[in-house]
Scaffold this motif. Structure first.
Motif, PDB file in Angstrom:
ATOM      1  N   ASP A  56      45.251  40.983  28.471  1.00 14.08           N
ATOM      2  CA  ASP A  56      44.688  41.883  29.477  1.00 14.08           C
ATOM      3  C   ASP A  56      43.842  41.088  30.457  1.00 14.08           C
ATOM      4  N   TYR A  57      43.714  41.645  31.640  1.00 17.56           N
ATOM      5  CA  TYR A  57      42.901  41.060  32.701  1.00 17.56           C
ATOM      6  C   TYR A  57      41.957  42.130  33.226  1.00 17.56           C
ATOM      7  N   ASP A  58      40.732  41.756  33.483  1.00 17.40           N
ATOM      8  CA  ASP A  58      39.769  42.671  34.070  1.00 17.40           C
ATOM      9  C   ASP A  58      39.289  42.068  35.383  1.00 17.40           C
ATOM     10  N   ASN A  59      39.617  42.743  36.465  1.00 15.75           N
ATOM     11  CA  ASN A  59      39.198  42.315  37.792  1.00 15.75           C
ATOM     12  C   ASN A  59      39.835  40.992  38.217  1.00 15.75           C
ATOM     13  N   LEU A  60      41.052  40.775  37.754  1.00 15.24           N
ATOM     14  CA  LEU A  60      41.841  39.593  38.099  1.00 15.24           C
ATOM     15  C   LEU A  60      43.281  40.022  38.328  1.00 15.24           C
ATOM     16  N   VAL A  64      37.283  33.031  44.580  1.00 11.66           N
ATOM     17  CA  VAL A  64      36.598  34.304  44.846  1.00 11.66           C
ATOM     18  C   VAL A  64      35.124  34.044  45.132  1.00 11.66           C
ATOM     19  N   GLU A  65      34.495  33.173  44.341  1.00  6.79           N
ATOM     20  CA  GLU A  65      33.079  32.864  44.556  1.00  6.79           C
ATOM     21  C   GLU A  65      32.842  32.186  45.900  1.00  6.79           C
ATOM     22  N   SER A  66      33.679  31.216  46.247  1.00  5.16           N
ATOM     23  CA  SER A  66      33.476  30.516  47.525  1.00  5.16           C
ATOM     24  C   SER A  66      33.783  31.428  48.711  1.00  5.16           C
ATOM     25  N   ASP A 106      38.828  41.828  46.776  1.00  3.69           N
ATOM     26  CA  ASP A 106      40.045  42.516  47.215  1.00  3.69           C
ATOM     27  C   ASP A 106      40.761  41.695  48.281  1.00  3.69           C
ATOM     28  N   GLU A 107      40.010  41.128  49.184  1.00  5.95           N
ATOM     29  CA  GLU A 107      40.602  40.344  50.260  1.00  5.95           C
ATOM     30  C   GLU A 107      41.169  39.019  49.738  1.00  5.95           C
ATOM     31  N   VAL A 108      40.462  38.384  48.819  1.00  2.00           N
ATOM     32  CA  VAL A 108      40.968  37.150  48.215  1.00  2.00           C
ATOM     33  C   VAL A 108      42.253  37.443  47.445  1.00  2.00           C
ATOM     34  N   ARG A 109      42.245  38.532  46.711  1.00  2.00           N
ATOM     35  CA  ARG A 109      43.434  38.900  45.934  1.00  2.00           C
ATOM     36  C   ARG A 109      44.634  39.176  46.852  1.00  2.00           C
ATOM     37  N   ASP A 151      47.375  27.269  48.909  1.00  2.00           N
ATOM     38  CA  ASP A 151      47.738  27.936  50.164  1.00  2.00           C
ATOM     39  C   ASP A 151      46.762  29.065  50.491  1.00  2.00           C
ATOM     40  N   ALA A 152      46.329  29.788  49.471  1.00  3.18           N
ATOM     41  CA  ALA A 152      45.366  30.874  49.684  1.00  3.18           C
ATOM     42  C   ALA A 152      44.039  30.321  50.196  1.00  3.18           C
TER      43      ALA A 152
END
Length: 171
Positions: free
Chosen positions: A54-58, A77-79, A88-91, A103-104
């Motif tokens: 499972d993943y939480d917030n990933l 995400v931190e940077s 949300d935007e990073v994802r 690339d992201a």
């Protein structure tokens, strides 16, 4: 941001044994150490293998992910937060680049921000260009803001996110 690492030896024996691991800002070695500690406490003998159940917030990296990708994602995400972008935007960017963190990261460096609409961004960009010395040639070609926005869209990646539209210059 957390992952649930489960012991496969326990799972295959009908026993649920695992641990939620906070991966926010962690290095891959720290994540591996926590998984190894969970495996050492397993009630099943010879516990060596694990799966992420499972993943939480990933994003879902699958059952057998590259832990380096998870660590890189959490640090990205931190940077990005320092530049005003939320998870949300990073994802959305990571998804757009098929999970490729490098690339992201480049896309985030080329991001122009979040706008209410693509048209808002294009209109502001056109206004900036019309105010420069080259005003006459640009004004004669792009007197129509809608046409300018349509043409400009070919030079950018635009992602629909919760706050609006994230605009990234092509690289």
């Amino acid at each position: 941001m957390k992952i649930y690492a489960a012991c496969l030896a326990s799972y295959n024996s009908g026993i649920l044994h695992g641990k939620w691991i906070d991966v926010a800002g962690e290095w891959v070695d720290e994540i591996r150490d926590q998984i190894d500690a969970m495996l050492k406490k397993s009630p099943a003998p010879d516990a060596e293998e694990y799966a992420i159940h499972d993943y939480d917030n990933l994003p879902n990296f699958g059952e057998n992910p590259d832990l380096q990708a998870i660590a890189d994602y959490s640090r990205l995400v931190e940077s990005a937060a320092e530049s005003g972008y939320n998870q949300d935007e990073v994802r959305a960017i990571v998804d757009n680049y098929n999970g490729n963190i490098d690339d992201a990261e480049s896309a985030l460096e080329n991001a122009h921000g979040v706008w209410d609409s693509w048209r808002d961004y294009a209109d502001e960009r056109a206004d900036e260009l019309l105010a420069c010395e080259n005003q006459e040639s640009l004004a004669s070609r792009y007197f129509d803001y809608e046409a300018y926005a349509r043409d400009l869209a070919h030079d950018y990646t635009v992602l629909d996110v919760q706050r609006g539209f994230l605009v990234i210059a092509s690289f």
